[in-house]
Structures are given as C-alpha cells and as structure tokens.
Scaffold this motif. Structure first.
Motif, short mmCIF file in Angstrom:
data_model
loop_
_atom_site.label_atom_id
_atom_site.label_comp_id
_atom_site.label_asym_id
_atom_site.label_seq_id
_atom_site.Cartn_x
_atom_site.Cartn_y
_atom_site.Cartn_z
N TYR A 177 1.45 6.31 -3.28
CA TYR A 177 1.73 5.02 -3.91
C TYR A 177 0.67 4.68 -4.95
CZ TYR A 177 3.66 0.46 -4.70
OH TYR A 177 4.25 -0.62 -5.31
N ALA A 178 -0.58 4.99 -4.67
CA ALA A 178 -1.65 4.77 -5.65
C ALA A 178 -1.41 5.62 -6.90
CB ALA A 178 -3.01 5.09 -5.03
N GLN A 179 -0.94 6.84 -6.70
CA GLN A 179 -0.62 7.70 -7.83
C GLN A 179 0.54 7.11 -8.63
OE1 GLN A 179 2.39 9.86 -7.98
NE2 GLN A 179 1.82 10.58 -9.98
N MET A 180 1.52 6.56 -7.95
CA MET A 180 2.66 5.94 -8.62
C MET A 180 2.20 4.75 -9.46
SD MET A 180 5.39 6.07 -5.46
CE MET A 180 6.65 5.12 -6.29
N ALA B 213 0.84 -1.21 0.00
CA ALA B 213 0.00 0.00 0.00
C ALA B 213 0.87 1.25 0.00
CB ALA B 213 -0.93 0.00 1.21
N ASN B 214 2.10 1.10 0.45
CA ASN B 214 3.06 2.20 0.43
C ASN B 214 4.46 1.60 0.53
OD1 ASN B 214 3.49 1.65 3.21
ND2 ASN B 214 1.85 3.03 3.76
N THR B 215 5.44 2.43 0.27
CA THR B 215 6.83 1.99 0.30
C THR B 215 7.69 3.12 0.88
OG1 THR B 215 7.28 2.89 -1.90
CG2 THR B 215 6.54 0.58 -1.79
N PRO B 216 8.94 2.86 1.17
CA PRO B 216 9.81 3.95 1.61
C PRO B 216 9.88 5.08 0.57
CG PRO B 216 10.81 1.85 2.17
CD PRO B 216 9.60 1.54 1.32
N LEU B 217 9.79 4.74 -0.72
CA LEU B 217 9.82 5.78 -1.74
C LEU B 217 8.56 6.63 -1.69
CD1 LEU B 217 11.09 7.23 -4.11
CD2 LEU B 217 10.15 5.45 -5.61
N SER B 218 7.39 6.00 -1.55
CA SER B 218 6.16 6.81 -1.46
C SER B 218 6.17 7.64 -0.18
CB SER B 218 4.90 5.94 -1.57
OG SER B 218 4.78 5.05 -0.47
N ASP B 219 6.80 7.11 0.88
CA ASP B 219 6.96 7.90 2.11
C ASP B 219 7.79 9.16 1.83
OD1 ASP B 219 5.68 5.80 3.49
OD2 ASP B 219 7.54 5.03 4.37
N ALA B 220 8.88 8.98 1.09
CA ALA B 220 9.77 10.10 0.78
C ALA B 220 9.10 11.15 -0.10
CB ALA B 220 11.05 9.59 0.12
N ILE B 221 8.35 10.68 -1.11
CA ILE B 221 7.66 11.62 -2.00
C ILE B 221 6.60 12.38 -1.21
CG2 ILE B 221 6.16 11.84 -4.02
CD1 ILE B 221 7.63 9.36 -5.17
N SER B 222 5.84 11.66 -0.39
CA SER B 222 4.82 12.29 0.45
C SER B 222 5.43 13.36 1.34
CB SER B 222 4.12 11.22 1.29
OG SER B 222 3.26 11.81 2.24
N LYS B 223 6.54 13.01 1.96
CA LYS B 223 7.22 13.96 2.85
C LYS B 223 7.68 15.20 2.09
CE LYS B 223 10.98 14.17 6.21
NZ LYS B 223 12.06 13.43 6.88
N ASP B 224 8.22 15.00 0.89
CA ASP B 224 8.68 16.13 0.10
C ASP B 224 7.52 17.02 -0.33
OD1 ASP B 224 11.12 17.36 -1.25
OD2 ASP B 224 9.73 17.15 -2.95
N LEU B 225 6.42 16.41 -0.76
CA LEU B 225 5.25 17.20 -1.16
C LEU B 225 4.70 17.99 0.02
CD1 LEU B 225 3.46 14.63 -3.50
CD2 LEU B 225 4.47 16.82 -4.19
N LYS B 226 4.65 17.37 1.18
CA LYS B 226 4.17 18.09 2.37
C LYS B 226 5.09 19.25 2.72
CE LYS B 226 1.71 14.19 4.38
NZ LYS B 226 1.67 13.17 5.44
N LYS B 227 6.39 19.02 2.56
CA LYS B 227 7.36 20.09 2.80
C LYS B 227 7.14 21.26 1.85
CE LYS B 227 11.59 19.81 1.35
NZ LYS B 227 12.91 19.28 1.05
#
Length: 94
Positions: free
Chosen positions: A72-75, A46-60
C-alpha cells in the motif's frame, strides 16, 4: 541478502511476462489511480483489499517481504492511490 536476489529474479520474470513491472502493477487499477476521499490524513488506510491481493500475487510469484502494508505504501508512492486530504491543493493535481 537472499531475499534481495530472490526479489530481483522475480522482478525480471514479471518484466518478461508483462513487458515491464509498471504494466504489471498498474493492471491492478486498470491504469487509473484510485482517488480516496480522505478528510484527515490519519484516516488513510495502512492497507486495503487491493494491496492484500497484490501482496498475495507477488508472494505467489516468489517475492519476499512484500506484505500488504508495504504494497500500500508503494501504491501511494507511485500514485496508484491518492490519499492526499481532499482539501489539499495536491489532491486534484495528482
């Protein structure tokens, strides 16, 4: 509604910085889709370390409602990650 406006502004800032949102997002995979070796679709994460990183960057960058599972769904939807079952005829086509 405020999150929609906030995300639209952040999206335009990314477009300006990177030339397009596509260039920004595909930089995370160096322009090459990730091919997972999923034997049964239920094994797809449902998610990965990469989707975690992208999410964090977008939030930043000011985005709202862009958690790791949404990213991850978008990916998956945009072909950044291939979670077709390895036996699926689409696996090698994607």
């Amino acid at each position: 509604m405020n999150a929609t406006i906030t995300n639209a502004k952040a999206f335009m800032e990314i477009q300006e910085e990177f030339g397009s949102f596509s260039k920004y997002i595909w930089n995370f995979v160096d322009g090459t889709p990730i091919k997972n070796n999923v034997k049964i679709y239920k094994e797809a994460p449902a998610n990965t370390p990469l989707s975690d990183a992208i999410s964090k960057d977008l939030k930043k960058r000011g985005f709202k409602f862009v958690g790791s599972t949404v990213i991850y769904a978008q990916m998956q939807a945009t072909g950044m990650v291939n979670d077709h079952e390895a036996s699926c005829f689409r696996y090698h086509e994607v």
